[in-house]
Design a protein around this motif. Structure first.
Motif, short mmCIF file in Angstrom:
data_model
loop_
_atom_site.label_atom_id
_atom_site.label_comp_id
_atom_site.label_asym_id
_atom_site.label_seq_id
_atom_site.Cartn_x
_atom_site.Cartn_y
_atom_site.Cartn_z
N GLU A 1 0.60 -1.37 -0.13
CA GLU A 1 0.34 -0.26 0.45
C GLU A 1 1.04 0.99 0.34
O GLU A 1 0.19 2.55 -0.22
N LEU A 2 2.52 1.04 0.84
CA LEU A 2 2.60 2.44 0.79
C LEU A 2 3.67 2.17 -0.28
O LEU A 2 5.12 3.02 0.06
N GLN A 3 4.02 1.49 -0.81
CA GLN A 3 5.35 1.34 -2.02
C GLN A 3 5.49 3.09 -2.89
O GLN A 3 4.44 3.76 -3.17
N ALA A 4 6.40 3.47 -2.95
CA ALA A 4 6.36 4.59 -4.33
C ALA A 4 6.00 3.97 -5.22
O ALA A 4 6.22 3.37 -6.01
N MET A 5 5.17 5.04 -6.15
CA MET A 5 4.69 4.51 -7.85
C MET A 5 4.11 5.86 -8.70
O MET A 5 4.57 5.86 -9.31
N VAL A 6 4.40 7.22 -8.37
CA VAL A 6 4.39 8.72 -8.68
C VAL A 6 5.59 8.55 -9.01
O VAL A 6 6.42 9.09 -8.02
N ASP A 7 5.63 9.34 -10.01
CA ASP A 7 6.90 9.35 -10.50
C ASP A 7 7.28 11.15 -10.37
O ASP A 7 8.03 11.25 -10.55
N ASN A 8 5.61 11.82 -10.93
CA ASN A 8 5.95 13.44 -11.10
C ASN A 8 4.99 13.45 -10.83
O ASN A 8 3.82 14.04 -11.20
N PRO A 9 5.17 14.03 -9.30
CA PRO A 9 3.86 14.10 -8.66
C PRO A 9 2.78 15.62 -9.60
O PRO A 9 2.01 16.36 -9.25
N GLY B 1 5.04 7.72 -14.93
CA GLY B 1 6.05 7.71 -15.44
C GLY B 1 6.06 6.15 -16.78
O GLY B 1 7.20 6.05 -17.14
N LEU B 2 4.98 6.64 -17.49
CA LEU B 2 4.61 5.00 -17.82
C LEU B 2 5.61 5.21 -18.72
O LEU B 2 6.37 3.78 -19.45
N HIS B 3 6.20 6.98 -19.57
CA HIS B 3 7.30 6.55 -20.52
C HIS B 3 8.46 6.07 -20.82
O HIS B 3 9.02 5.91 -21.69
N ARG B 4 8.37 5.62 -18.75
CA ARG B 4 9.74 5.23 -19.34
C ARG B 4 10.02 3.53 -19.38
O ARG B 4 11.00 2.93 -19.24
N MET B 5 8.86 3.33 -19.20
CA MET B 5 8.82 1.87 -19.09
C MET B 5 8.50 1.28 -20.18
O MET B 5 7.60 1.85 -21.09
N PRO B 6 9.18 0.05 -20.88
CA PRO B 6 9.42 -0.13 -22.42
C PRO B 6 7.72 -0.73 -23.31
O PRO B 6 7.90 -2.14 -22.31
N SER B 7 6.90 -0.30 -23.31
CA SER B 7 5.46 -1.21 -23.75
C SER B 7 5.73 -2.16 -24.43
O SER B 7 4.52 -3.17 -23.81
N GLN B 8 6.76 -2.43 -25.21
CA GLN B 8 6.60 -4.38 -25.66
C GLN B 8 7.24 -5.28 -24.63
O GLN B 8 6.82 -6.11 -24.47
N GLU B 9 8.17 -5.08 -23.88
CA GLU B 9 8.09 -5.56 -22.96
C GLU B 9 7.30 -5.94 -21.44
O GLU B 9 7.88 -7.14 -20.92
N LEU B 10 6.76 -4.88 -21.19
CA LEU B 10 6.33 -4.72 -20.03
C LEU B 10 5.25 -4.41 -20.90
O LEU B 10 4.44 -3.48 -19.75
N PRO B 11 4.17 -4.81 -20.69
CA PRO B 11 3.13 -4.40 -21.26
C PRO B 11 1.65 -4.59 -20.54
O PRO B 11 0.94 -3.84 -20.18
N ARG B 12 1.35 -5.86 -19.82
CA ARG B 12 0.67 -5.86 -18.79
C ARG B 12 1.04 -5.28 -17.44
O ARG B 12 -0.18 -4.50 -17.19
N LEU B 13 2.02 -4.76 -17.00
CA LEU B 13 2.42 -3.62 -15.80
C LEU B 13 1.22 -2.81 -16.12
O LEU B 13 1.79 -1.79 -15.35
N ARG B 14 1.99 -2.27 -17.79
CA ARG B 14 2.02 -0.81 -17.95
C ARG B 14 0.52 -0.38 -17.35
O ARG B 14 0.13 0.88 -16.72
N GLU B 15 -0.08 -1.56 -18.33
CA GLU B 15 -2.19 -1.99 -17.97
C GLU B 15 -2.29 -2.03 -16.58
O GLU B 15 -3.55 -0.86 -16.80
N ALA B 16 -1.60 -1.91 -16.17
CA ALA B 16 -1.57 -2.44 -14.71
C ALA B 16 -1.47 -1.46 -13.51
O ALA B 16 -2.32 -0.52 -12.28
#
Length: 246
Positions: A186-194, A204-219
């Motif tokens: 619950e307390l883990q850091a998630m926001v890249d730019n408040p 910060g989804l633009h920092r995550m490769p869409s082809q390699e991490l599609p499900r993580l970006r979606e969730a």
């Protein structure tokens, strides 16, 4: 709890009544005590994070020299253990209210303990990592008494409910892992730019490769929302159903 703290304060007062007491033990708020030292350390960490905590900085908060604090915490590690102790003491205070519900006692009480632990963790998010890291570093018998009393509370509850030693221990481990793990997630850091209004750039989804991490970006957007006490309850019910039906 009030009686225990009063007793501790009286011991500190008696210990400091003689000429051996250092002048540095009297800060801007009066005579020091372990309770006051830990409360100030907790306030400092709540406000500025664990990296701000040092004997020198805490002494400045209390208006004493850093050396005066070693009577109440012999080292930085002891001070960190004191923060864990302070959280468990707060948990004890929250659990001091009577149980008035009609659900099965052991399950209801575990839910009550879980909810109170969750509330304490959210009230002191900067200290939550210590609930895991200090347990990795400190052997069972050397943990603060408040921590051991909480272990005892859960184990006694399960044994009184009729579970044998092996089953009670298994439930204790699963219960502790779920509650502390849930609070940590619950307390883990998630926001890249408040400051970013766009949700995708905020995370910060633009920092995550869409082809390699599609499900993580979606969730990611859903993961960024807290599950709240409802999620804690649902997961705990599923866990207890597994053990109760086994």
């Amino acid at each position: 709890m009030a009686k225990e703290r009063a007793s501790a304060q009286n011991k500190d007062d008696r210990a400091g009544a003689g000429p051996a007491r250092r002048a540095g033990d009297r800060g801007r708020y009066g005579r020091l005590s372990r309770e006051r030292v830990l409360a100030s350390a907790l306030e400092l960490v709540d406000r500025e994070g664990l990296s701000a905590l040092s004997m020198r900085r805490l002494g400045a908060e209390l208006g004493v020299e850093a050396m005066a604090l070693y009577r109440y915490a012999a080292s930085k590690d002891a001070l960190l253990d004191g923060l864990v102790e302070a959280l468990y003491l707060e948990l004890e205070e929250r659990l001091a209210t009577a149980d008035r519900t009609g659900t099965p006692k052991w399950r209801n009480e575990l839910h009550r303990i879980a909810r109170a632990t969750y509330e304490v963790c959210l009230a002191h998010p900067q200290v939550v990592p210590l609930l895991s890291t200090r347990m990795l570093a400190v052997p069972l018998a050397r943990r603060p008494l408040a921590v051991l009393r909480q272990h005892e509370r859960v184990l006694a509850l399960l044994r009184d409910a009729g579970f044998g030693e092996v089953r009670a221990t298994a439930i204790f481990r699963a219960f502790t892992g779920w509650v502390l793990g849930y609070a940590s997630v619950e307390l883990q850091a998630m926001v890249d730019n408040p400051e970013e209004p766009d949700p995708a750039f905020r995370l910060g989804l633009h920092r995550m490769p869409s082809q390699e991490l599609p499900r993580l970006r979606e969730a990611a957007a859903t993961l960024a929302e807290r599950g709240g006490p409802e999620g804690l309850t649902v997961g705990l019910e599923a866990l207890l159903d597994r053990f109760a039906g086994a």
